[in-house]
Design a protein around this motif. Sequence first.
Motif, PDB file in Angstrom:
ATOM      1  N   LEU A 133       0.829  -1.206   0.000  1.00 50.63           N
ATOM      2  CA  LEU A 133       0.000   0.000   0.000  1.00 50.63           C
ATOM      3  C   LEU A 133       0.863   1.255   0.000  1.00 50.63           C
ATOM      4  N   ASP A 134       1.931   1.283   0.800  1.00 54.43           N
ATOM      5  CA  ASP A 134       2.777   2.476   0.888  1.00 54.43           C
ATOM      6  C   ASP A 134       3.670   2.631  -0.351  1.00 54.43           C
ATOM      7  N   ASP A 135       4.309   1.521  -0.761  1.00 52.92           N
ATOM      8  CA  ASP A 135       5.203   1.595  -1.922  1.00 52.92           C
ATOM      9  C   ASP A 135       4.448   1.541  -3.240  1.00 52.92           C
ATOM     10  N   PHE A 136       3.193   1.106  -3.195  1.00 54.27           N
ATOM     11  CA  PHE A 136       2.280   0.987  -4.329  1.00 54.27           C
ATOM     12  C   PHE A 136       2.653  -0.169  -5.258  1.00 54.27           C
ATOM     13  N   GLU A 182       7.594  -4.908 -13.020  1.00 49.68           N
ATOM     14  CA  GLU A 182       7.010  -4.115 -11.943  1.00 49.68           C
ATOM     15  C   GLU A 182       5.512  -4.396 -11.902  1.00 49.68           C
ATOM     16  N   HIS A 183       5.002  -4.713 -10.690  1.00 47.09           N
ATOM     17  CA  HIS A 183       3.603  -5.085 -10.519  1.00 47.09           C
ATOM     18  C   HIS A 183       2.910  -4.066  -9.603  1.00 47.09           C
ATOM     19  N   ALA A 184       1.674  -3.788  -9.925  1.00 49.98           N
ATOM     20  CA  ALA A 184       0.835  -2.967  -9.054  1.00 49.98           C
ATOM     21  C   ALA A 184      -0.538  -3.612  -8.964  1.00 49.98           C
ATOM     22  N   VAL A 187      -7.416  -4.395  -9.913  1.00 46.58           N
ATOM     23  CA  VAL A 187      -6.804  -4.400 -11.236  1.00 46.58           C
ATOM     24  C   VAL A 187      -5.317  -4.677 -11.058  1.00 46.58           C
ATOM     25  N   LEU A 188      -4.821  -5.661 -11.800  1.00 47.30           N
ATOM     26  CA  LEU A 188      -3.393  -5.964 -11.809  1.00 47.30           C
ATOM     27  C   LEU A 188      -2.766  -5.297 -13.025  1.00 47.30           C
ATOM     28  N   VAL A 189      -1.676  -4.565 -12.798  1.00 51.85           N
ATOM     29  CA  VAL A 189      -0.932  -3.926 -13.874  1.00 51.85           C
ATOM     30  C   VAL A 189       0.518  -4.407 -13.789  1.00 51.85           C
ATOM     31  N   GLU A 190       1.065  -4.871 -14.929  1.00 49.38           N
ATOM     32  CA  GLU A 190       2.450  -5.330 -14.969  1.00 49.38           C
ATOM     33  C   GLU A 190       3.181  -4.616 -16.098  1.00 49.38           C
ATOM     34  N   SER A 201       1.107   5.908  -7.644  1.00 54.69           N
ATOM     35  CA  SER A 201      -0.297   5.692  -7.309  1.00 54.69           C
ATOM     36  C   SER A 201      -1.203   6.737  -7.942  1.00 54.69           C
ATOM     37  N   GLU A 202      -0.750   8.010  -7.965  1.00 51.49           N
ATOM     38  CA  GLU A 202      -1.602   9.076  -8.489  1.00 51.49           C
ATOM     39  C   GLU A 202      -1.849   8.933  -9.987  1.00 51.49           C
ATOM     40  N   SER A 203      -1.017   8.168 -10.684  1.00 49.55           N
ATOM     41  CA  SER A 203      -1.225   7.986 -12.123  1.00 49.55           C
ATOM     42  C   SER A 203      -2.458   7.145 -12.413  1.00 49.55           C
ATOM     43  N   PHE A 204      -2.999   6.516 -11.383  1.00 51.90           N
ATOM     44  CA  PHE A 204      -4.156   5.646 -11.578  1.00 51.90           C
ATOM     45  C   PHE A 204      -5.402   6.187 -10.866  1.00 51.90           C
ATOM     46  N   ASP A 205      -5.359   7.464 -10.481  1.00 59.35           N
ATOM     47  CA  ASP A 205      -6.548   8.059  -9.858  1.00 59.35           C
ATOM     48  C   ASP A 205      -7.729   8.034 -10.806  1.00 59.35           C
ATOM     49  N   TRP A 206      -7.474   8.231 -12.113  1.00 58.70           N
ATOM     50  CA  TRP A 206      -8.567   8.197 -13.094  1.00 58.70           C
ATOM     51  C   TRP A 206      -9.264   6.839 -13.091  1.00 58.70           C
TER      52      TRP A 206
END
Length: 554
Positions: free
Chosen positions: A87-90, A110-112, A126-129, A141-146
């Motif tokens: 959560l902190d490192d995203f 890199e995974h989020a 949502v998994l993003v790799e 994290s802010e890049s995925f606010d949308w």
Amino acid sequence: MESAELESPIAAPIIDDTLEAWCEGVFHRLSVENDAKNSALFLWVNSELVLAASQTQHVFNFYSQFKPSEEYSGYAIDWAFLASKHLDDFSFVSELPFNAGWQQDNVMWEHAVIPLSKSGSLLGYVLVEVATPDKMRRLRSESFDWLRRDAAFQLKCKLLAHQLAQVRLSKHQNELDLALNNQTLSSQLTYLKSLHEISLRFTKATSIHSLCRIAIELGRDRLQIDRMGIFLCDLEKDKMWGTWGTDPHGNVVDRSDFCQQMPNTLFMEEAFTTKNQLIVKENVPLYFGREQVGIGWNVMMVMWNGDECIGWLAADNLIYRSVLDEPKKESIKLLAASVCQKITKLRETELSNQRFGELEKLNMRQGHELAQLRLKLDSVNRQGAWSNTIDPVTDLPNEKYLALSLPQIVSDSRKQKGALAAISIEVDFFRGYKKLYGEHEASNLLRSIAILIEESTDGYSFHLCATTATGEFLILVQYENEVHLREMSEALVNSMYHRNVRNRASAIYQRVTLSVGVVLGGISLFNRASHLLKNAEKQRLMARKLGRNRICVD
């Protein structure tokens, strides 16, 4: 409204009519804006996390009948735990995507895991790799606010609309189900008939190599499996190797040259800890060897013989993009079971043939040895076997006498059920003694030792003293008291030592000494007399090796 969307496409929410279109739009935007190579949407439906859609390297798949979440990677993943942990490192970096089989050179991933919610209610993840050349984390994290806003705005509605459409479809499903059931039944009967034909063909296989080729060819032709491969393994050696498989063009090829260590992945770990289950991965990279050749579904069925893992059967839909329905899953499982059973029988047959061959060779060797012994015996009988059997120096029986009389001695010992011991004696540094003091003194020494041996063994009911070589003696003695025999042997060594017969060739003791090897109770129904003599000689050599002037007992 349309002009507003054209003017600011990034800020506008993705308005699509269906959940499938919404997922495709989201994944496309993730690919464009974040260079996402792999994306997946997991939704909470009826308290169960399911796989709704995935995109692997621009290949998009939507699952209208949601899939179990573990079919994304082939094993269960706690997405909630991953989202909370990072959560902190995203984001976090590893060597492999979740759905890949082999690591690419100089590529990290890199995974989020992004939670999606509406009014505090968790909707899914949502998994993003993203591929990255190093271990640096670049996703923010802010890049995925949308994405979070868009999901809160319409994902719940899209999910409900999709479920409602499924309910409406189910009202007209009776006739469809009947047709589908008929089609499924027809497919199952076709597969069963094909599997029966394959099993009959298996009976013609005379080796595991030919069996695997038949399985691959008939799996392609009869079961309509696009590509298939059979791998064997040795878990103790951590090795796997290929047999036969299908190349990217659908040709059956020999893959026995493919050999390497077992892949250390969570997918393989899941496959080997879950017996009798088909492991399924949807919309994943497909490989030929370690080279990626496409994207599609991939299945793996591990083959077990009890607790021994034989290998596994793998299949995919690279060529014709065929659908993985339930009849095809069952046919792959049954084919793997049939291959496993036949491999087990072939291995048992190969082992039996090997043992039979070894027994045949042993029988031939023993028959040859028996024939040779008979020839030798006949020759000895014809030539007067018992001539020249006395040593002229010591007046003791020589090695020839020992060889002729040994079988009878052993036979008598067995009949009387007595314990027979062999004592091998060597005069230490005898050649040096002979060289220093001459032939005459050497002969006198051997005669005196022969007398000493005769005196030492005179108290036994049966004993045979013989010379086996210059400076070497052998005693066969039938005894009752093992301790007394040991004491006699030690006394023989000590007596010779204390006679203090000078021998400058002995750098250690400067006198004549004996090295003695003793084997006790060495004759039984299960070993040969020659073994008794050889073991006594080994013990005597051990005594010599340990410094001479001593006794070694076995």
